[in-house]
Design an enzyme around this catalytic site. Structure first.
Site, PDB file in Angstrom:
ATOM      1  N   ASN A 131      14.644  24.222 -34.608  1.00 32.48           N
ATOM      2  CA  ASN A 131      14.174  23.357 -35.762  1.00 32.48           C
ATOM      3  C   ASN A 131      12.615  23.565 -35.480  1.00 32.48           C
ATOM      4  OD1 ASN A 131      14.356  22.067 -33.103  1.00 32.48           O
ATOM      5  ND2 ASN A 131      13.753  20.156 -34.144  1.00 32.48           N
ATOM      6  N   GLY A 207      17.250  20.769 -26.908  1.00 29.70           N
ATOM      7  CA  GLY A 207      18.449  20.746 -27.949  1.00 29.70           C
ATOM      8  C   GLY A 207      19.243  19.447 -27.825  1.00 29.70           C
ATOM      9  N   GLU A 229      14.419  18.113 -23.283  1.00 32.01           N
ATOM     10  CA  GLU A 229      14.160  17.399 -24.455  1.00 32.01           C
ATOM     11  C   GLU A 229      15.325  17.148 -25.309  1.00 32.01           C
ATOM     12  OE1 GLU A 229      13.363  15.777 -27.507  1.00 32.01           O
ATOM     13  OE2 GLU A 229      12.156  17.999 -28.193  1.00 32.01           O
ATOM     14  N   CYS A 263      13.554  15.862 -33.720  1.00 34.53           N
ATOM     15  CA  CYS A 263      14.249  14.716 -32.717  1.00 34.53           C
ATOM     16  C   CYS A 263      13.363  13.667 -32.553  1.00 34.53           C
ATOM     17  CB  CYS A 263      14.602  15.537 -31.263  1.00 34.53           C
ATOM     18  SG  CYS A 263      12.811  16.333 -30.700  1.00 34.53           S
ATOM     19  N   GLU A 432       6.799  17.240 -20.889  1.00 32.44           N
ATOM     20  CA  GLU A 432       6.077  18.625 -21.285  1.00 32.44           C
ATOM     21  C   GLU A 432       4.741  18.248 -21.977  1.00 32.44           C
ATOM     22  OE1 GLU A 432       8.831  21.777 -23.055  1.00 32.44           O
ATOM     23  OE2 GLU A 432       9.560  19.921 -24.048  1.00 32.44           O
TER      24      GLU A 432
END
Length: 455
Positions: A131, A207, A229, A263, A432
């Site tokens: 994405n 993912g 994540e 997400c 992150e």
């Protein structure tokens, strides 16, 4: 070696063929990365910083090229794709400052000197989703390189082109070609080989939660570090004391950005009952106003979904009898187009509980602050969310009570490279971005030096 045919999601026309990496080639890539990492980590911090700045400069010179690749491969609107390429440049510049600032401590102890060092892990694997190929790849490789590691990037099968080009640009900027390698291929082949390889010391995976749990389980057999994540089902909480016009006008962009393939998408809008009807009146023209179309056009705000299989998955959540309140527009003809869709289901409907990952949003009523918090937390995910209120005390109370890693008040912004990013619950593990990200790619070594007493 097998190859995959890529398709332009806006036209359904063949785009490019990409050779897939085989499992045996992963072993060779890891060996070369291991040797390159030793050379890289021995460079003076200032030299590593200089090369990361050079990488950022080369990316800056190719922002237009990278954006055009993303438009064609992923269907991102050109303005968004240009921002994403520029974001890679900015992240590299930000972490170029890290090598010279990654310092340990001197700890007071008896009978000697105690110091700590942050040693690079070695070879790191970054497995990215389809994405946001460019931003998420650089969130992994930029701080990892800054900390002295080598990086192997496995891009998503559907959208590998910009990541492959970033690997080439790194070499053009003077980085050792073995230091940052891009390995396109199937997750079951390349991804599994990286996760299980004994010389890969850390996995950064973005993912689905289902795949993330498999990655974590496989890494656990080698006590391998992971940063995950994963999925999200974020809430956009609208209280009756907020600027309702602004909340409604911005709500579509909190969920329909990148066609909802995000997400962090605020895919559950929770509205206080007293202003629900007015909010819906304001939301309808805002949704209708989202410009869906040719991603190469600068007027376009939302492009197509990434593929036919993904279009079918999203469509399965909106059958003919779905409680559709209203829809926006979308082009006819070729392309994986899906109109922005607003649903008004009950609280237990699967559209409320499952991550759709498309331009579909549910709107639910709540009664009071406690009800809003309970409803926002009624999910296995906890990645992001928004709180709309003009009451600062309420904003702080709700922000502390909502179980999510990244929250915005009167905004839908989730990501800044200077601040940490990550989720609660099944949305992930670790963080992150932010100034401390390079530390996640190091081991802390403690050294005690005994000091003899004076004669």
């Amino acid at each position: 070696m097998s190859a995959a045919q890529l398709v332009n999601p806006a036209t359904e026309q063949p785009l490019d063929r990409v050779e897939h990496t085989e499992a045996a080639a992963v072993d060779d890539a890891v060996a070369r990365a291991h040797a390159a990492q030793r050379r890289w980590s021995r460079l003076a911090p200032a030299a590593r910083a200089e090369r990361l700045r050079a990488f950022a400069t080369v990316v800056d010179a190719h922002v237009g090229e990278l954006a055009a690749l993303e438009v064609a491969n992923s269907g991102h609107p050109v303005s968004a794709a240009e921002w994403e390429a520029g974001h890679v440049r900015d992240v590299l510049q930000f972490y170029a400052a890290s090598p010279e600032r990654l310092s340990g401590q001197q700890i007071p102890v008896a009978d000697g000197l105690d110091v700590t060092f942050h040693e690079p892990l070695g070879v790191v694997a970054v497995i990215t989703p389809w994405n946001f190929p460019m931003p998420i790849a650089c969130w992994g490789f930029a701080p990892a390189l800054a900390a002295g590691n080598a990086v192997l990037v496995k891009p998503a099968e559907w959208t590998p082109l910009t990541t492959l080009r970033l690997g080439e640009l790194a070499a053009e900027a003077g980085l050792d070609p073995d230091l940052l390698q891009v390995l396109p291929g199937q997750g079951a082949v390349v991804g599994e080989a990286l996760v299980t390889h004994p010389d890969v010391r850390k996995i950064v995976f973005t993912g689905s939660t289902v795949t993330g749990t498999r990655v974590m389980a496989a890494a656990a057999t080698q006590v391998k570090r992971v940063t995950l994540e994963l999925g999200g089902k974020s809430a956009n909480i609208v209280f009756d004391d907020c600027d309702l016009e602004r909340a409604a006008a911005t709500a579509p962009y909190g969920v329909f950005d990148n066609a909802g393939q995000d997400c962090c998408a605020r895919s559950r809008i929770l509205v206080q009952r007293s202003v629900y009807d007015r909010f819906m009146e304001l939301l309808e023209p805002a949704v209708s106003g989202v410009v869906v179309g040719d991603p190469a056009s600068r007027d376009t705000e939302m492009g197509p979904l990434v593929s036919r299989p993904h279009w079918e998955k999203v469509a399965s959540y909106v059958p003919d009898d779905a409680p559709v309140a209203f829809r926006g527009g979308a082009p006819d003809g070729p392309g994986f187009w899906f109109a922005p869709t607003v649903l008004t289901p009950n609280r237990t409907d699967r559209t409320v509980t499952e991550e759709i990952f498309g331009p579909v949003v549910t709107v639910l009523r709540f009664d009071d602050e406690a009800d809003a918090i309970a409803l926002a937390n009624d999910t296995m995910f906890g990645l992001s969310g928004s709180i709309w209120t003009d009451d600062l005390s309420r904003a702080l109370r709700v922000a502390r009570a909502v179980e999510a890693g990244n929250l915005s008040v009167n905004s839908h912004s989730s990501v800044r490279y200077a601040t940490p990013f990550g989720g609660f619950k099944r949305s992930g593990l670790g963080r992150e971005l932010g100034p401390d990200a390079p530390l996640a790619f190091t081991d802390t070594k403690n050294v005690f030096i005994a000091v003899k007493e004076a004669p």
